[in-house]
Design an enzyme around this catalytic site. Structure first.
Site, mmCIF file in Angstrom:
data_model
loop_
_atom_site.group_PDB
_atom_site.id
_atom_site.type_symbol
_atom_site.label_atom_id
_atom_site.label_comp_id
_atom_site.label_asym_id
_atom_site.label_seq_id
_atom_site.Cartn_x
_atom_site.Cartn_y
_atom_site.Cartn_z
ATOM 1 C CB CYS A 78 -1.002 -0.040 1.156
ATOM 2 S SG CYS A 78 -2.294 1.195 0.924
ATOM 3 C CG HIS A 166 -3.807 -3.445 3.134
ATOM 4 N ND1 HIS A 166 -2.826 -2.949 3.957
ATOM 5 C CD2 HIS A 166 -4.414 -2.369 2.586
ATOM 6 C CE1 HIS A 166 -2.840 -1.627 3.919
ATOM 7 N NE2 HIS A 166 -3.792 -1.252 3.084
ATOM 8 C CD GLU A 168 -1.462 -5.921 5.463
ATOM 9 O OE1 GLU A 168 -1.120 -6.399 4.364
ATOM 10 O OE2 GLU A 168 -1.591 -4.717 5.675
#
Ligand code: XMP
Length: 515
Positions: A78, A166, A168
């Site tokens: 990001c 993202h 994660e």
């Protein structure tokens, strides 16, 4: 030990990147963006996290990319991807509206290393205000989504990747695969972390560090301090003295039961019943923060008085875990929260701090605890606030109110443990399905009727929440039949209570505790 270094640019999900990498059984460390540890030979790759800032903000966090470029493989996530693109000659522009939510990847280039084993149209999670509109010379686009052209890019000549989404977060369905491709395939990370290897190396390190020194440690009954104590006990045995304080605000029979558990685990533990001191100091105090301060100071006083008796102690053991330390440092490296019982220790004791769990996330602490043979009822415990029932008795605290609350809380918690429902084909207790639960004693009385008698007694509220990290929480949707059973049992058995309510507030805007 080889590690992936995560440079934290302040995103709320930086910790999650760390957790995902640890779940791959590889080691990683999160450091503030401006604290890159130069000359650390163990670093095998670097991840640049997201950030609340735009690259155009005057306060935006910036680094000199030349310090890491060419030395390690780099993955920008990001803001990390935007920052690299912007700094190396690409273009970043406001996206018009913030791009937030699910998106699907279209691969421009098949077989890219970063996307090994990805399925077509893999779902990812976007959350950004700026977007990359041109990538630097010498870089190429590898994936887009319907609204983001440069969803992923790579350098043609260096091991540098950037992803606008993202990986994660849970909604990026193959996010862990992406991190694995980066950490294992690109950086050469070895997936060799296991609770057994952690115990073996940590015990050896503790033996070397502590030698024949004496250590004292405050136990709380919670998972972290218990695991730290058992680990230290394995390393130095009787040179560890544990102190467990009863502040009179623990759950019913907690002091006795937990003390017994600790003794069964072979710990050298001193149990101090200081209830009277706490009740005396708390008498008549209603204001929540004042109660907290009195309870906190009371703990330090009792702990210190005991600790001072161990005159040759050199170390203070603590169950500090990794998220506590990340939360303690803001991104500029300033301490914003100090560990609760360090500040209050008498200066003349000159204790050094020993924190054997300081690199672990909570789920890793639990795995280590199981490896050490700690019983499941200690490992799987709900979080419990330091000030205990003190912040669940609204208004002033008296021993009688504590008794009423302990009885009601015991009925609720035992009920949660006993009531099981099917989850994914397995029987799981309600206790294990919720993050945390407890009863709150309210400062109101209400009218009821029992037999032919009018009653005028107290009301209690039940609180049970689901959560991943206590930062946000939802009220648990417990079965009505269960709530009915608990309510009946409390009103019938707990003298002084004639009404039970269930708290259906989520956090935010409410909090988990009522005070
Ligand atoms: P709140 O009420 O802020 O709670 O939503 C979030 C988590 O923190 C626990 N909690 C505390 N723990 N000392 C502690 O050690 C405290 O003063 C304290 N207040 C809240 C709470 O039980 C929940 O897990």
């Amino acid at each position: 030990m080889q590690k992936i270094l995560i440079l934290d640019f302040g995103s709320q999900t930086t910790q999650l990147i760390g957790r995902r990498i640890r779940e791959l059984d590889t080691f990683c460390e999160i450091v503030p963006y401006n604290k890159f540890p130069k000359d650390d030979p163990d670093i095998i790759g670097v991840i640049l996290s997201g950030s609340p800032y735009s690259v155009y903000d005057s306060e935006a966090f910036k680094i000199n990319l030349d310090e890491i470029r060419g030395k390690y493989p780099i993955l920008g996530i990001c803001y990390g991807a935007q920052f690299m693109s912007y700094t190396l000659g690409g273009k970043v522009e406001p996206a018009g509206t913030r791009e937030y939510g699910r998106a699907n990847l279209e691969f421009i280039e098949e077989g890219n290393k970063l996307f090994k084993n990805f399925t077509p149209n893999s779902q990812v999670w976007m959350s950004h205000g700026d977007t990359i509109t041109a990538i630097p010379d010498g870089f190429r686009k590898i994936a887009s989504t319907a609204s983001v052209e440069f969803a992923a890019y790579q350098s043609n000549s260096e091991p540098i990747w950037g992803v606008q989404f993202h990986p994660e977060v849970f909604h990026s369905i193959q996010g862990t695969q992406l991190l694995k491709n980066f950490v294992v395939d690109i950086c050469g990370g070895v997936q060799d972390w296991s609770p057994a290897s952690f115990v073996e190396t940590t015990v050896a390190e503790l033996k070397a560090q502590l030698g024949n020194d004496r250590v004292i440690l405050g136990l709380s009954g919670g998972v972290d301090s218990s695991v730290a104590a058992v680990l230290l006990n394995k390393a130095i045995g009787k040179n560890l003295t544990c102190i467990f304080v009863d502040n009179g605000l623990l759950r019913k029979n907690e002091f006795k039961n937990v003390l017994n558990d600790y003794q069964c685990l072979g710990l050298n533990v001193i149990g101090v019943d200081a209830s009277e001191k706490f009740y005396k100091e708390l008498a008549g105090v209603e204001e929540p923060e004042n109660k907290r301060k009195i309870i906190g100071k009371g703990f330090v006083d009792v702990f210190n008085a005991e600790a001072k008796k161990i005159t040759d102690a050199k170390w203070l053991g603590q169950g500090t875990i990794y998220p506590d330390r990340i939360e303690s440092l803001n991104i500029t490296g300033r301490v914003i929260k100090s560990h609760h019982n360090v500040g209050g220790l008498p200066k003349d004791m000159k204790l050094q701090l020993c924190e054997p769990l300081k690199w672990l996330f909570k789920d890793e602490v639990r795995r280590v605890g199981r490896q050490l043979g700690i019983p499941e009822h200690l490992i799987g415990r709900h979080p419990f606030p330091g000030p205990g029932l003190g912040v669940r008795i609204l208004g002033d605290i008296t021993p009688e109110k504590v008794r009423i609350l302990q009885e009601a809380d015991d009925i609720f918690i035992s009920g949660l443990r006993e009531w099981k429902t099917m989850v994914d084909g397995k029987e799981v207790s309600l206790y294990d399905q919720v993050w945390q639960a407890g009863v709150i004693l309210l400062p109101v009385k209400s009218v009821g009727v029992m037999g032919d008698e009018r009653t005028y007694e107290r009301a209690v509220a039940l609180r049970a929440v689901t959560s991943a990290d206590a930062m946000t929480a939802d009220w648990a949707h417990l079965p009505y039949e269960f709530l009915a059973k608990v309510s009946n049992e409390i009103i019938n058995k707990v003298k002084g209570v004639n009404r039970v309510a269930y708290d259906i507030s989520s956090k935010p805007p409410a909090t988990i505790e009522w005070e």
